[in-house]
Design an enzyme around this catalytic site. Sequence first.
Site, short mmCIF file in Angstrom:
data_model
loop_
_atom_site.label_atom_id
_atom_site.label_comp_id
_atom_site.label_asym_id
_atom_site.label_seq_id
_atom_site.Cartn_x
_atom_site.Cartn_y
_atom_site.Cartn_z
N PRO A 87 -13.94 -10.99 -13.41
CA PRO A 87 -14.33 -9.62 -13.75
C PRO A 87 -13.14 -8.66 -13.84
O PRO A 87 -13.26 -7.58 -14.41
CB PRO A 87 -15.27 -9.22 -12.60
CG PRO A 87 -15.08 -10.23 -11.53
CD PRO A 87 -14.52 -11.46 -12.16
N ASP A 99 -18.31 -1.01 -11.42
CA ASP A 99 -17.25 -1.70 -12.14
C ASP A 99 -16.28 -0.63 -12.66
O ASP A 99 -16.65 0.24 -13.46
CB ASP A 99 -17.90 -2.46 -13.31
CG ASP A 99 -16.87 -3.23 -14.13
OD1 ASP A 99 -15.65 -2.93 -14.01
OD2 ASP A 99 -17.27 -4.12 -14.90
N ASP A 124 -10.25 -3.40 0.54
CA ASP A 124 -9.78 -3.46 1.93
C ASP A 124 -9.52 -2.08 2.51
O ASP A 124 -9.55 -1.90 3.72
CB ASP A 124 -8.51 -4.32 2.00
CG ASP A 124 -7.44 -3.88 1.02
OD1 ASP A 124 -6.86 -2.79 1.21
OD2 ASP A 124 -7.17 -4.61 0.06
N PRO A 139 -7.09 -6.95 -8.59
CA PRO A 139 -6.70 -8.34 -8.32
C PRO A 139 -6.06 -8.95 -9.56
O PRO A 139 -5.80 -8.26 -10.56
CB PRO A 139 -8.02 -9.02 -7.98
CG PRO A 139 -9.06 -8.21 -8.65
CD PRO A 139 -8.53 -6.82 -8.76
N ASP A 140 -5.77 -10.25 -9.51
CA ASP A 140 -5.20 -10.95 -10.66
C ASP A 140 -6.14 -10.85 -11.87
O ASP A 140 -7.35 -10.71 -11.71
CB ASP A 140 -5.00 -12.45 -10.32
CG ASP A 140 -4.01 -12.64 -9.17
OD1 ASP A 140 -3.09 -11.81 -9.04
OD2 ASP A 140 -4.17 -13.61 -8.41
N HIS A 146 0.81 -1.23 0.00
CA HIS A 146 0.00 0.00 0.00
C HIS A 146 0.84 1.28 0.00
O HIS A 146 0.46 2.27 -0.60
CB HIS A 146 -0.98 -0.03 1.18
CG HIS A 146 -2.05 -1.07 0.99
ND1 HIS A 146 -2.28 -2.07 1.91
CD2 HIS A 146 -2.90 -1.30 -0.03
CE1 HIS A 146 -3.25 -2.85 1.46
NE2 HIS A 146 -3.64 -2.40 0.29
N GLU A 177 -15.14 0.62 -6.21
CA GLU A 177 -14.97 -0.81 -5.87
C GLU A 177 -16.21 -1.56 -6.37
O GLU A 177 -17.33 -1.11 -6.16
CB GLU A 177 -14.76 -0.96 -4.36
CG GLU A 177 -14.96 -2.35 -3.78
CD GLU A 177 -13.96 -3.41 -4.27
OE1 GLU A 177 -12.75 -3.14 -4.29
OE2 GLU A 177 -14.42 -4.51 -4.64
N ASP A 234 -5.75 -0.62 -8.15
CA ASP A 234 -5.38 -1.61 -7.13
C ASP A 234 -6.16 -2.88 -7.42
O ASP A 234 -7.06 -3.28 -6.66
CB ASP A 234 -5.75 -1.02 -5.76
CG ASP A 234 -5.32 -1.92 -4.62
OD1 ASP A 234 -4.73 -2.98 -4.87
OD2 ASP A 234 -5.61 -1.56 -3.45
#
Lengths: 289, 289
Positions: A164, A139, A88, A159-160, A64, A108, A157
Amino acid sequence: MKFNLWFTEYHNENISLSMRVKEVLYLEKSKYQEIAIIETYDFGRVLILDNTFQTTERDEFIYHELISHIPLFTHPNPKDVLVIGGGDGGTVREVVKHKKVERVDFVELDEKVIEACRKYLPNLSCEMDNEKVNIIIADGIKYVAETDKKYDVIIVDCPDPVGPAKGLFEKEFYKNVYKCLKDDGLMVQQSESPLYDLKLIENICKYLKESGFKIIMPYSYPMPSYPSGFWSFTLASKKYNPLDVDENKIREALKEIKTKYYDEEVHKAIFLSTPKYLKELVRNITKSL
Amino acid sequence: MKFNLWFTEYHNENISLSMRVKEVLYLEKSKYQEIAIIETYDFGRVLILDNTFQTTERDEFIYHELISHIPLFTHPNPKDVLVIGGGDGGTVREVVKHKKVERVDFVELDEKVIEACRKYLPNLSCEMDNEKVNIIIADGIKYVAETDKKYDVIIVDCPDPVGPAKGLFEKEFYKNVYKCLKDDGLMVQQSESPLYDLKLIENICKYLKESGFKIIMPYSYPMPSYPSGFWSFTLASKKYNPLDVDENKIREALKEIKTKYYDEEVHKAIFLSTPKYLKELVRNITKSL
């Protein structure tokens, strides 16, 4: 004797990382994914999405701090910031530490992630109610395609690149990010492992170049809870080069921003200490490193 | 379908890393330890001592380039080099790439490790027969206590501080290393994880200071097959500072030394990009970073 309860992430079918678990605090299926928060012995509380480590209390400061302070200290006046993903709250927590930041639009996809982290990861989600922060449940891919807003800094930030999130690694997305940045804006994206995902990093850099970015620079760092423990972000900028910053100004600003990993030396050195093979790969595409 | 054969290293009782295994190539008990060499799907061949990953074909270049080229390019004329440990041969392989190096005394405790790696890890052990290399089967702790030789550079490629390697992390050892260095000599030691072993790194730096070293600087980097994927070396020098090197000279020399991770930018940046909390810890002890 410790109870033999373990969580295992299979990075792929041939390698796995396991953490001993004190307690499963939260386990729920949202519209998009399976969300878990566990309490581990070694890494504190850990957020897991679809069986993949997202963030842990022990090493989240590395991720972060580096996704936030590198772009925000590269831009001389980052007033309007867009954060895509990172439910998070860890990235938003670092972003609002910057006095110059006036507004953070935080997009988010999965409201349930925010809810779970607000409850179980207060060290990360602690700035969700900050008055600068505007939470938008949407989205991110659609958001940048549709909004007319222009930002100084956009932080992805993500995800893999599965499910989506796949579209967050495609050319169309980078074109829209470019469009949503002011004429001197810049962006940073989570760009996976320099050991496992070199082809992906190459594609990201190509797409960023084709989208119009002038300066494209990946930077790598150790990230214990992620596959290979070796991770990267990629910065793409219309005007400002992170190597041109005034270190004295950062040192001054850091008197009021508490960091554990990032400092004014790390700011430039993290680009230069990125392995030769990764710099060469990107130089071949962009000539900008 | 892949056969479900896995090797697991328990970093401690709460965390473990597992690799899927194609074949166990070698498994034998020596006087000192249990030696295994396995063929994995993701990391190629892997040397394991007492159930602990020592080196893998996939990521060994990071470790071996950084333990060798940083000290050898910091010293302007590294003619006589002592390598303690590292029976796989990876460090020696990098050291002999330097034209200025005339002689490498290579002290390894366990002859059986050298034998096994000569047979199963030829990419690492390929310079064992180099005419510059003088293999000495001995305990490195005793060797530096007893020898009258003086070296330009000493590289301590040691395993974790357990069993016979414990003494490689004690004050007595560093005093003897200091004694075995010429007046402008320097040393580098493998110094464990900046996430897990901070207290150990602090002690190493204290002992190095008490032994008389003027410049003491740890540097950190990602190391996928080691606990936390985040690792460190510590450089201790009587005279030369790694930040004072001429990058152009390194660039020139690298035209004849093939590297994948190390380059003239990495040389200095790896010290500066080391996390703030680690630099602060060491600065408190040495004032030299």
